[in-house]
Structures are given as C-alpha cells and as structure tokens.
Design an enzyme around this catalytic site. Structure first.
Site, mmCIF file in Angstrom:
data_model
loop_
_atom_site.group_PDB
_atom_site.id
_atom_site.type_symbol
_atom_site.label_atom_id
_atom_site.label_comp_id
_atom_site.label_asym_id
_atom_site.label_seq_id
_atom_site.Cartn_x
_atom_site.Cartn_y
_atom_site.Cartn_z
ATOM 1 N N ARG A 155 73.461 7.998 31.871
ATOM 2 C CA ARG A 155 73.413 6.853 30.942
ATOM 3 C C ARG A 155 72.016 6.249 30.919
ATOM 4 O O ARG A 155 71.842 5.126 30.477
ATOM 5 C CB ARG A 155 74.427 5.797 31.355
ATOM 6 C CG ARG A 155 74.208 5.330 32.770
ATOM 7 C CD ARG A 155 75.015 4.145 33.116
ATOM 8 N NE ARG A 155 74.945 3.944 34.553
ATOM 9 C CZ ARG A 155 75.388 2.886 35.164
ATOM 10 N NH1 ARG A 155 75.931 1.910 34.480
ATOM 11 N NH2 ARG A 155 75.278 2.780 36.464
ATOM 12 N N ASP A 179 71.094 9.458 45.898
ATOM 13 C CA ASP A 179 70.580 9.367 44.522
ATOM 14 C C ASP A 179 70.173 7.944 44.173
ATOM 15 O O ASP A 179 69.635 7.715 43.086
ATOM 16 C CB ASP A 179 71.630 9.873 43.520
ATOM 17 C CG ASP A 179 72.958 9.141 43.657
ATOM 18 O OD1 ASP A 179 73.493 9.094 44.776
ATOM 19 O OD2 ASP A 179 73.442 8.582 42.658
#
Ligand code: AMP
Ligand code: MG
Length: 496
Positions: free
Chosen positions: A94, A253
């Site tokens: 996104r 991450d």
C-alpha cells in the site's frame, strides 16, 4: 501528469541501482483529494519549493495524482519475520516510493506515499489507508522527531474523499512519508532467502554508500556495516526506552537499517510505568512488550547478520560466524551504554568520572519505585526536575505518600551534591519531556478527524507536541495521564 512550473526534480538512485528490488507502479486515481495537513517546515528543509502552492495542488501532488518531475513511482520488495515467523514476500502493498530528494543539507531522503492503492505486492488488502492511522503516523512521527529521536517524518496527509472498508466504513487518506531511506532488514532478507547473493551484495553496497559512506572503501565493509547498523539500532531502542515508547510491531520489515523509527502502527507511549506493558492488539504473546524491545532488536539484527555472512566471507560464510557473533553480543553493551548515559542525564547526573555502578543502582531503584507505585513515567522524570530545585511537592504528589520516596531522594541529593555542574533542573527539563502523545489525546484527535471531519484537536495536539520540553501552564491537560477507565482497556490496532 508532469508539473513543469516547479523547479524541483526527484532523483532515483534506488530505481537505477537496484533494478531487481521493486516493481514500478502508479498511484491509484483518487476522486476528490483534499489536503488535511502539510508540513511546511519539513518541505522547506527538503528544499522542495512547493510550500507556496495552493492547497489543491498540494493535494494532487501528495495523493499521487500529479507527479513531479523525475518521479518514478515504485513499490519496494522486501521480506520479513513477523512475530517470529518468516514471510518470503511482503513488499509495499500500500506504499509507493515517489523518488528521492537531496536537500540543501546534502542528505538524500525518500519521499513515499502510504495508502496510494494496490501494488504487485498487495496479496490481500486494498492498498488503501484510513484517515485515523494516517494522522496517527503523522502525529507520532513528528512528536518523535521533536523529542530528538531519529524517525521517518510526515510531509503531508491528504483525504481521498473515498471510503475504505475495515470493521467500519472509514474516510480514506494518504500519507506522504519522508525517510532517510526505506531499506529495512527485510529488504536484505528478500534476496537472501532466495540465496541470490549478488543481489544482497548490490543492496549492501548501495546501503553502505547511502547511509555509512565512510565504510565503502574498507575491505571489511560488510562486517563494519553490520556493526554500524547494530549501533544505530542500539541507540534508537535506548532512546525509545528512555521516553517510554513501545513500537508494537518490531518485525524485521519494520526495522530500518538507517536507525530511524519506521512504521508507526499499533505503537504507544507508556503512562504508569510497567515494563511488561503491551499495547498492540495483535501482539498476544507480548513479544514486543516494552521491556523486550532491546532483545527483539538484537534478534532482528541476528536475522540481518545471517543475510550478510556470505558477503563477509565469500568462500566460507560459516567462518564469519564468530566475528558476527562478537558484534551481535556487543549490541547489549552499546544499548546499555546509551541507555545508562541517557538515564543519568534524565536524573540530572553528570556522566563522567563518577561511580557508574552507583548510578546504575540509583536509576534502577528509581524505576522500581515507579513500577511499584504505578507512577506516570513521563511526569515522574519531569517532576524530578522540580525536586532538583527544592520543590518536592509535585513529585511527591505522584506517589501514595512522601515517605516511600524519602530514602531514594536522599541518595539522589547526595549524588547530585558530588558534581560540579550547577543548574541540574534546567538540564533535566531540556531532556525530560512534559508532553508526549498520550493515548487518550491521540484517540480524541483521531476520532474528531474521522467522525466529524474536525482537524482542530489534531492540529492543537501537534502544536503542543512540537515543543515537548517547553511547559506551559495553559496546556496542563496535555500533560495529564488518561483517566483510569481509558488506560485499562486501551489497545492500539494495526495501521491498515
Ligand atoms: P505494515 O503494517 O505497514 O507494516 O504492513 C505489513 C504488510 O502488509 C506490508 O507488506 C504491507 O504492504 C501490507 N499491507 C498493509 N496494509 C495493506 C493494505 N491496506 N493493502 C495491501 N497491503 C497492505
Ligand atoms: Mg511495515
């Protein structure tokens, strides 16, 4: 889609030098973008030359509808350990990197959108973001920056005029994020897990050049790179601990190799001191509890080190293990050094020359008192500055009675008396904030923006948090902990 009248031009070193690490992707079309918030001081710092534009133009630019010269939007690839389990492919599902800016200060920074629609990496999900999480990241990132802690920052928030579908239907928004880069530990894991070491080397060389350029000519550069990242993250996490910040999702991450705080999802600041505290609704095991953060950073760095072994020793990666282990073990030393120096400073203690072990004991006994009596972490430190001036009452009022503090205060006064430096109180006030993003205030501000399209509480809170050390009597309510019934059931949710 180009805008010729703005002299600014994006750079694209990531796109040019790391062709395997992304998929080019256009931002989604947005029906009715309108500017919610724009960070003019940051835009000026970056030398963007856009701050004078009408807000409608800013809304078009920072929702990805109008691309500035040189922009090459791309979704970055990364993998990651999430709550301990490995996902070989995550990536910007996104988010989109628009390009890079080398500001007047010479620092190269990424400008990226979040909530700009689906990409090749959105497995599930709509690629969109709701206004609440967007404004939350804006606010907490700016607060972090103003506390002097390395972080990505928000440049703009734009309402899309569209709905996003979560548990409820929510107004959509897009965040523009500025970062010294978006390279994460998970970016290294992406190709390391595929054993494609040429790509890992390419990424390491790029990251060294960009973040630790003094290492680039060194023959031990990959080992030194690990050390530099480890030290940067040790310092970062020590800073979080000192202000009572709980990141909430320290997956690999979400850990940037630059040492900046990144990805404000279900994060929170602690109020009553409790090392076990967990805020995130998705962290059911308490993996990322406040007290576990240093250890989790070290765990993440161990995953990072694994990706570098074949670079450190090409012929026999296992031969590099002892060297790497030594660096990983040193993480604890660096962390503790940073943390203790920070805690000493917060107590108004000079850090040189005197008895370190005694100071450590003093700090730990102080924290024990805060824990036993569930004292507000931020206010306790701040009121200690008043105590340094002989005004004990505000501090004592945080405890059930003054007696429980008396012994500790005596030891602290004795210790202070031993040092030459005067004016402890003002030094303490310059590093112990009075205003932090308190959860109930953040939620109130986000509720007003989400449900009533009212940005006023958000803007007010942002203004308060922009000067966190500067106590103003008329802002007393911003310094107060949440009402009891709020904190008891407070959970933060993922920023999706
Ligand atoms: P984050 O919560 O930003 O750390 O995201 C974790 C992972 O989920 C990343 O791979 C994101 O790209 C992906 N993700 C999060 N939200 C969405 C969304 N609304 N649509 C698609 N992917 C998403
Ligand atoms: Mg993330």
């Amino acid at each position: 889609m180009q805008e010729p009248s703005i002299p600014f031009r994006f750079g694209n070193s990531y796109a040019e030098e790391l062709p395997d690490f992304y998929v080019e992707s256009d931002p989604m079309t947005v029906e009715a973008p309108s500017l919610l918030q724009f960070n003019t001081p940051l835009a000026d710092e970056l030398g963007l030359g856009v701050a004078e534009l009408p807000s409608q133009d800013l809304a078009l630019i920072f929702s990805g509808q109008k691309l500035l010269a040189g922009s090459r939007p791309l979704a970055q690839a990364y993998a990651g350990h999430q709550f301990g389990g490995f996902s070989a492919q995550l990536g910007d599902g996104r988010g989109l990197l628009l390009g890079e800016v080398a500001g007047p200060d010479g620092r190269r920074r990424d400008i990226a959108l979040k909530g700009s629609g689906r990409t090749a990496f959105s497995r599930g999900g709509d690629g969109k973001a709701a206004i609440g999480p967007v404004l939350r990241e804006y606010l907490i990132g700016e607060a972090m920056h103003c506390l002097g802690i390395p972080t990505t920052r928000a440049l703009a928030a734009v309402a899309t005029g569209e709905s996003v579908y979560r548990e409820n239907i929510l107004p959509g928004a897009i965040l523009t994020r500025v970062a010294s880069s978006h390279i994460r530990i998970g970016t290294f894991q992406f190709f390391a897990s595929q054993q494609r070491w040429d790509q890992v080397r390419q990424l390491a060389d790029y990251a060294i050049e960009r973040h630790y350029p003094h290492l680039s000519g060194d023959e031990d550069r990959y080992l030194l790179f690990l050390q530099a990242v480890s030290e940067a993250q040790a310092a970062l996490v020590a800073n979080w601990m000192l202000v009572g910040f709980i990141h909430g999702v320290m997956n690999t991450d979400n850990m940037a190799i630059s040492g900046e705080t990144i990805d404000y999802g279900p994060c929170a600041y602690m109020e009553a001191f409790s090392p076990d505290v967990v805020f995130s609704s998705i962290d059911q095991q308490g993996r990322y509890a406040y007290k576990n953060q240093p250890q989790m950073a070290q765990w993440n760095l161990t995953r990072f080190a694994e990706t570098l072994l074949p670079l450190i020793d090409e012929d026999k990666p296992e031969r590099a293990v002892p060297k790497v282990e030594a660096i990983l073990n040193d993480f604890t030393l660096h962390y503790e050094k940073h943390w203790l120096a920070g805690a000493q400073a917060k107590l108004g203690l000079e850090t040189s020359g005197l008895d370190i072990d005694n100071d450590k004991l003093l700090v730990n006994d102080w924290l024990k008192l805060l824990e036993i009596y569930s004292v507000d972490y931020t206010l306790a430190w701040r009121r200690l500055a008043d105590a340094a001036e002989g005004n004990l009452e505000p501090l004592e009022a945080l405890f059930p009675c003054s007696e429980v503090l008396a012994d500790w205060l005596e030891r602290w006064h004795e210790r202070i008396a031993k040092q030459a430096a005067a004016d402890s109180a003002s030094r303490m006030r310059a590093i112990n904030p009075i205003y932090i993003p308190r959860n109930h205030l953040v939620e109130d501000a986000l509720d007003a923006a989400t449900n009533d399209a009212n940005l006023e509480p958000f803007e007010k809170l942002l203004a308060v948090l922009s000067h966190p050390f500067d106590e103003r009597p008329e802002l007393a309510r911003y310094a107060q902990p949440a009402p009891e019934n709020f904190t008891g059931c407070y959970k933060t949710f993922c920023g999706t």
